[in-house]
Enzyme design. Structure first.
Site, PDB file in Angstrom:
ATOM      1  N   ASP A   1      -2.776  -2.371   9.818  1.00  0.00           N
ATOM      2  CA  ASP A   1      -2.756  -1.009   9.267  1.00  0.00           C
ATOM      3  C   ASP A   1      -3.019  -0.966   7.773  1.00  0.00           C
ATOM      4  OD1 ASP A   1       0.003  -2.103   8.849  1.00  0.00           O
ATOM      5  OD2 ASP A   1       0.299  -0.139   7.925  1.00  0.00           O
TER       6      ASP A   1
ATOM      7  N   ASP B   1      -0.693  -5.864   5.299  1.00  0.00           N
ATOM      8  CA  ASP B   1       0.110  -6.855   6.008  1.00  0.00           C
ATOM      9  C   ASP B   1      -0.615  -7.284   7.280  1.00  0.00           C
ATOM     10  OD1 ASP B   1       0.423  -4.665   7.668  1.00  0.00           O
ATOM     11  OD2 ASP B   1       2.442  -4.206   6.956  1.00  0.00           O
TER      12      ASP B   1
ATOM     13  N   TYR C   1       7.127   2.670  10.330  1.00  0.00           N
ATOM     14  CA  TYR C   1       6.474   3.825  10.960  1.00  0.00           C
ATOM     15  C   TYR C   1       7.433   4.469  11.952  1.00  0.00           C
ATOM     16  CZ  TYR C   1       2.263   2.311   8.641  1.00  0.00           C
ATOM     17  OH  TYR C   1       1.344   1.957   7.680  1.00  0.00           O
TER      18      TYR C   1
ATOM     19  N   GLU D   1      -1.886  -0.409  -2.404  1.00  0.00           N
ATOM     20  CA  GLU D   1      -2.143  -0.868  -1.038  1.00  0.00           C
ATOM     21  C   GLU D   1      -3.073   0.098  -0.308  1.00  0.00           C
ATOM     22  OE1 GLU D   1       0.290  -2.801   2.706  1.00  0.00           O
ATOM     23  OE2 GLU D   1       1.339  -1.369   1.428  1.00  0.00           O
TER      24      GLU D   1
END
Length: 496
Positions: free
Chosen positions: A79, A82, A233, A473
């Site tokens: 996603d 990571d 999430y 990120e």
């Protein structure tokens, strides 16, 4: 002497302006930005990479995903920076990529339309695997706690690839509803070029939606997976919007009266009027209202008028001259909403602005915001301002898309980008051995071309620092709606 002093001052001024000038020389090249925004997804791939992989510093990874549950769960996307596959945001990313193709695919350069479909299919092939068993959905692969305690390339992963599963009658309405939406939207996108695959996607979508509707509740409420999905999430805002969202996409894909009845009859019970100003991986309301409004604006289904009214209200919040304006803009003109990774809001809202402008245009309508009449052109201008800001027309003169222009973030928060590639360093770099690269003051050795970082906050301030992950990120769900926005402006660059 005086002339020399003046010349020196002019030279100093030019040097100070060079980053801005170099960016301004390219920020209007929307076609180049479109190409790169789609290329980014190749850098996020998990699984066995094909021979035509263009982001060639990446290698195969996650090849044993699913073996602990005797299911092939290879593929899909990481996603962000990571090495975990979170299905909730991945499915949303897929829906938005497909929606980008549905709305703007016809005006994309043919090569980029093909690349966009490839990007969608890389995800839908994986999502089909996650719902391959009746009354079961695999919602995540990878232990995020262990993963986040390491800084290592996906090619070297040695952390647990835990598979998180929800079986009926346990609830997973949010992930299943979003997965149904993704498969339904993708079925529309693939229908012209691959009708067989489109039919598979649509057939699976209807089954997954039934699972979501029958087993109502949030997936993060399941105690056996809660510690793995939260706080990353977690479903903080409830699962109801994903049920309406999934049904709305199935209505769009099938034109079935059963799905029309669903979004009509469940509007109040599933809270369609709640949080209508939000749109992102967790909250679908603004996108739902824009999507459903098309039928009203086409003049075919007046019974959905309440959804259009909510879409109108949302658009009016974005108009500074409107009495209902309440969306905050930074001094430099960027849409700002509280919370990290602000560009996720800017890109999703920009996409909705352009889609709604098209719907209004095709029905020859304008938007009434109190005493202010808003044309489709005005909505597009707001959207263009966001796109141009992201590509470099901002107070720092920096492109927030990596690899675009000559001045962009060099130290993004992304493991694969930060650590030397396996081409340059074939030896395994273990869990803790990657820390030296994270802590390095040097630019990332691998350029994740097309990645849009989290971006600046309400003050337009951005420091190129991989430690500030909320700003540095990139995520797939920042990029996905930007693909559609760039496709529009690549074909229509002169919106003023």
């Amino acid at each position: 002497m005086k002339n020399k002093i003046i010349s020196s001052k002019l030279l100093l001024l030019l040097l100070l302006l060079l980053p801005l000038m170099s960016c301004h020389g390219s920020y209007l090249d929307y076609t180049d930005a479109l190409t790169k925004s789609i290329l980014f997804f190749e850098g996020q791939r998990s699984g066995y990479l094909p021979q035509d992989q263009r982001m060639n510093w990446r290698g195969h990874s996650g090849l044993s995903d699913g073996w602990t549950v005797n299911v092939d769960l290879t593929g899909g996307y990481y996603d962000a920076g990571d090495n975990v596959k979170f299905n909730f945001p991945m499915a949303f990313t897929t829906t938005l990529l497909a929606w980008s193709v549905i709305e703007f695919g016809e005006i994309m350069p043919p090569a980029e339309l093909r690349n966009a479909l490839v990007a969608i299919r890389w995800s839908t092939d994986y999502l089909l695997k996650t719902v391959s068993q009746p009354d079961r959905i695999f919602v995540q692969v990878g232990d995020p706690v262990l993963d986040h305690n390491c800084w290592e390339r996906p090619e070297d992963m040695d952390t647990a690839r835990t598979v998180y599963t929800v079986d009926a009658p346990n609830p997973a309405s949010d992930v299943a509803g979003e997965t149904a939406a993704a498969l339904a939207a993708a079925s529309i996108a693939f229908r012209p070029s691959d009708p067989g695959y489109a039919e598979t996607l649509l057939r699976t979508s209807t089954r997954v939606f039934d699972f979501a509707d029958k087993n109502r509740g949030a997936y993060s409420d399941n105690l056996n997976i809660r510690d793995g999905v939260c706080p990353y999430y977690c479903d903080f805002d409830g699962y109801q919007d994903e049920l309406l969202w999934g049904a709305a996409w199935l209505r769009r894909a099938t034109q079935g009266d059963n799905y029309l009845s669903y979004i009509q009859e469940n509007r109040q019970t599933l809270g369609a009027d709640d949080n209508i100003d939000e749109f992102g991986w967790e909250n679908k309301h603004a996108g739902l209202n824009v999507l459903v409004s098309k039928e009203v604006l086409d003049g075919t289904t007046y019974s959905l008028q309440s959804y259009k009214s909510s879409a109108d209200s949302f658009m009016c919040t974005l108009i500074p001259e409107s009495s209902s304006s309440h969306v905050q803009y930074s001094p430099g003109g960027l849409i700002y909403k509280p919370g990290g990774s602000n560009l996720q809001h800017a890109t999703t809202i920009t996409f909705l602005l352009l889609v709604y402008a098209n719907y209004l245009d095709k029905s020859s309508q304008i938007l009434n915001c109190g005493t202010v009449s808003v044309s489709p052109s005005m909505l597009r201008k707001i959207g263009k301002r966001q796109v141009d800001y992201i590509l470099g027309e901002n107070p720092k003169g920096i492109s927030y898309m990596v690899g675009y222009s000559n001045y962009y973030p060099q130290k993004i928060h992304h493991r694969g980008s930060t650590i030397p590639s396996i081409n340059d360093h074939p030896q395994v770099i273990g869990c803790n051995e990657g820390s030296i690269y994270f802590n390095s003051s040097q630019p990332n050795p691998n350029v994740l071309v097309g990645a849009i970082v989290g971006g600046p906050g309400e003050d337009d301030v951005y420091d190129d620092n991989r430690d500030e992950f909320r700003k540095s990120e990139p995520t797939t769900y920042i990029n996905a709606p930007f693909v559609g926005a760039l496709a529009y402006f690549a074909a229509n660059p002169n919106v003023n």
